[in-house]
Design a protein around this motif. Structure first.
Motif, PDB file in Angstrom:
ATOM      1  N   GLY A 198      -4.613  -7.308 -11.504  1.00  0.00           N
ATOM      2  CA  GLY A 198      -4.530  -8.627 -11.694  1.00  0.00           C
ATOM      3  C   GLY A 198      -3.247  -9.406 -11.412  1.00  0.00           C
ATOM      4  O   GLY A 198      -2.911 -10.368 -11.879  1.00  0.00           O
ATOM      5  N   ASN A 199      -2.580  -8.895 -10.336  1.00  0.00           N
ATOM      6  CA  ASN A 199      -1.437  -9.129 -10.128  1.00  0.00           C
ATOM      7  C   ASN A 199      -1.185  -9.301  -8.344  1.00  0.00           C
ATOM      8  O   ASN A 199      -2.032  -8.472  -7.984  1.00  0.00           O
ATOM      9  CB  ASN A 199      -0.217  -8.495 -10.515  1.00  0.00           C
ATOM     10  N   VAL A 200      -0.552 -10.257  -8.227  1.00  0.00           N
ATOM     11  CA  VAL A 200      -0.380 -10.480  -6.587  1.00  0.00           C
ATOM     12  C   VAL A 200       0.247  -9.071  -5.729  1.00  0.00           C
ATOM     13  O   VAL A 200      -0.234  -8.955  -4.536  1.00  0.00           O
ATOM     14  CB  VAL A 200       0.371 -11.447  -6.154  1.00  0.00           C
ATOM     15  N   LYS A 201       0.883  -8.175  -6.474  1.00  0.00           N
ATOM     16  CA  LYS A 201       1.617  -7.198  -5.839  1.00  0.00           C
ATOM     17  C   LYS A 201       0.477  -5.999  -5.704  1.00  0.00           C
ATOM     18  O   LYS A 201       0.891  -5.076  -5.060  1.00  0.00           O
ATOM     19  CB  LYS A 201       2.678  -6.559  -6.884  1.00  0.00           C
ATOM     20  N   ALA A 202      -0.870  -6.115  -6.152  1.00  0.00           N
ATOM     21  CA  ALA A 202      -1.780  -5.225  -5.710  1.00  0.00           C
ATOM     22  C   ALA A 202      -1.984  -5.305  -4.180  1.00  0.00           C
ATOM     23  O   ALA A 202      -2.267  -4.008  -3.354  1.00  0.00           O
ATOM     24  CB  ALA A 202      -3.179  -5.543  -6.280  1.00  0.00           C
ATOM     25  N   ASP A 203      -1.685  -6.322  -3.690  1.00  0.00           N
ATOM     26  CA  ASP A 203      -1.806  -6.438  -2.154  1.00  0.00           C
ATOM     27  C   ASP A 203      -0.899  -5.554  -1.543  1.00  0.00           C
ATOM     28  O   ASP A 203      -1.073  -5.137  -0.367  1.00  0.00           O
ATOM     29  CB  ASP A 203      -1.428  -8.029  -1.596  1.00  0.00           C
ATOM     30  N   VAL A 204       0.324  -5.613  -2.171  1.00  0.00           N
ATOM     31  CA  VAL A 204       1.480  -4.529  -1.391  1.00  0.00           C
ATOM     32  C   VAL A 204       1.070  -3.079  -1.393  1.00  0.00           C
ATOM     33  O   VAL A 204       1.254  -2.621  -0.249  1.00  0.00           O
ATOM     34  CB  VAL A 204       2.846  -4.613  -2.267  1.00  0.00           C
ATOM     35  N   LEU A 205       0.498  -2.494  -2.312  1.00  0.00           N
ATOM     36  CA  LEU A 205       0.188  -1.056  -2.562  1.00  0.00           C
ATOM     37  C   LEU A 205      -1.173  -1.084  -1.431  1.00  0.00           C
ATOM     38  O   LEU A 205      -1.502   0.220  -0.933  1.00  0.00           O
ATOM     39  CB  LEU A 205      -0.281  -0.728  -3.820  1.00  0.00           C
ATOM     40  N   ASP A 206      -2.057  -2.016  -1.297  1.00  0.00           N
ATOM     41  CA  ASP A 206      -3.253  -2.025  -0.433  1.00  0.00           C
ATOM     42  C   ASP A 206      -2.789  -1.956   0.748  1.00  0.00           C
ATOM     43  O   ASP A 206      -3.440  -1.229   1.627  1.00  0.00           O
ATOM     44  CB  ASP A 206      -4.072  -3.357  -0.805  1.00  0.00           C
ATOM     45  N   ARG A 207      -1.813  -2.503   1.120  1.00  0.00           N
ATOM     46  CA  ARG A 207      -1.295  -2.486   2.613  1.00  0.00           C
ATOM     47  C   ARG A 207      -0.356  -1.160   2.867  1.00  0.00           C
ATOM     48  O   ARG A 207      -0.778  -0.600   4.005  1.00  0.00           O
ATOM     49  CB  ARG A 207      -0.347  -3.716   2.860  1.00  0.00           C
ATOM     50  N   PHE A 208       0.250  -0.593   1.962  1.00  0.00           N
ATOM     51  CA  PHE A 208       1.341   0.327   2.195  1.00  0.00           C
ATOM     52  C   PHE A 208       0.911   1.899   1.674  1.00  0.00           C
ATOM     53  O   PHE A 208       1.323   2.718   2.063  1.00  0.00           O
ATOM     54  CB  PHE A 208       2.608   0.190   1.977  1.00  0.00           C
ATOM     55  N   ALA A 210      -2.216   4.512   1.533  1.00  0.00           N
ATOM     56  CA  ALA A 210      -3.432   4.981   1.987  1.00  0.00           C
ATOM     57  C   ALA A 210      -4.372   5.412   1.049  1.00  0.00           C
ATOM     58  O   ALA A 210      -5.447   5.081   1.338  1.00  0.00           O
ATOM     59  CB  ALA A 210      -3.199   6.030   3.105  1.00  0.00           C
ATOM     60  N   ASP A 211      -3.764   5.939   0.114  1.00  0.00           N
ATOM     61  CA  ASP A 211      -4.876   6.340  -0.987  1.00  0.00           C
ATOM     62  C   ASP A 211      -5.120   5.424  -2.354  1.00  0.00           C
ATOM     63  O   ASP A 211      -5.628   5.864  -3.176  1.00  0.00           O
ATOM     64  CB  ASP A 211      -4.701   7.506  -1.508  1.00  0.00           C
ATOM     65  N   TYR A 212      -4.487   4.153  -2.343  1.00  0.00           N
ATOM     66  CA  TYR A 212      -4.573   3.198  -3.264  1.00  0.00           C
ATOM     67  C   TYR A 212      -6.027   2.656  -3.223  1.00  0.00           C
ATOM     68  O   TYR A 212      -6.613   2.241  -2.376  1.00  0.00           O
ATOM     69  CB  TYR A 212      -3.463   2.278  -3.282  1.00  0.00           C
ATOM     70  N   THR A 213      -6.711   2.645  -4.571  1.00  0.00           N
ATOM     71  CA  THR A 213      -7.752   2.220  -4.613  1.00  0.00           C
ATOM     72  C   THR A 213      -7.633   0.853  -5.850  1.00  0.00           C
ATOM     73  O   THR A 213      -7.302   0.892  -6.608  1.00  0.00           O
ATOM     74  CB  THR A 213      -8.895   3.173  -5.383  1.00  0.00           C
TER      75      THR A 213
END
Length: 228
Positions: A198-208, A210-213
């Motif tokens: 629910g936070n804009v920072k999810a985009d960071v883990l989505d980019r960096f 590999a196994d982030y869902t």
């Protein structure tokens, strides 16, 4: 920004407790100096200079819109807003925004600032990654977000006088800032991916990562234990 926010203090510090950069008053009280020293000890150049730019850009925005705000509270909010990304909080499992907010409130209370004033700083830090809502709150809350949005996202870049921008960046440089701040976000969030929901920072883990869902709000509702 909601310019009808309730007044919460003087619009600028007194001459005895401030200096100026590009015409922007910078608090120079004992509290402000100790806040800067604490943040200097806990952060690297990236976060230290970014946090000062957030104050300067936020304060400039407030002055340009004739908002009444407490410069010391805004200064502490800006300086502490990314403390949750530092090594001190590498084992924390709460949102990094809350780490910085809690640290700032404890610092202010220890310096004799009333709880209701410290709470403004807590809110400014806790909400600085939440779009739109902070802009409808007290100026000390709204202006942290305004400063972050300008320095990180470039929102308001075209309305900032070039001479102001150049003076701020000369004092607080941002070499390779875009790449480095993303790396800092990743380092501060990789051990607590659940906090990005629910936070804009999810985009960071989505980019960096590999196994982030990325958690899906709709799926969470559909998979809840309720029968219908």
């Amino acid at each position: 920004m909601n310019t009808n926010s309730a007044a919460s203090g003087p619009s600028a510090p007194s001459a005895a407790s401030s200096r100026a950069l590009a015409g922007i008053p910078v608090p120079d009280s004992r509290l402000a100096r100790e806040a800067a020293e604490l943040v200097r000890d806990l952060t690297d150049d990236l976060i230290y200079h970014h946090s000062h730019r957030v104050y300067l850009f936020g304060a400039h925005h407030g002055l340009r819109h004739n908002l009444t705000f407490d410069p010391e509270l805004l200064y502490v909010g800006a300086l502490f807003h990314d403390l949750g990304l530092t090594e001190k909080f590498r084992t924390s499992q709460q949102r990094f925004e809350l780490d910085g907010a809690d640290e700032a409130r404890a610092f202010l209370i220890a310096h004799g600032i009333p709880e209701d004033r410290a709470r403004l700083v807590w809110e400014g830090i806790a909400l600085h990654t939440t779009p739109e809502i902070p802009h409808h709150m007290a100026p000390e809350v709204a202006l942290v977000t305004a400063g972050v949005e300008l320095d990180v996202l470039g929102i308001g870049y075209a309305t900032l006088p070039p001479e102001t921008r150049e003076a701020v960046v000369a004092a607080h440089p941002r070499p390779d800032f875009k790449r480095d701040i993303l790396r800092a976000f990743h380092a501060g969030l990789a051990h607590r991916p659940q906090t990005t929901f629910g936070n804009v920072k999810a985009d960071v883990l989505d980019r960096f990562e590999a196994d982030y869902t990325r958690p899906n709000f709709v799926q969470i509702i559909e998979d809840s234990p309720w029968p219908a």
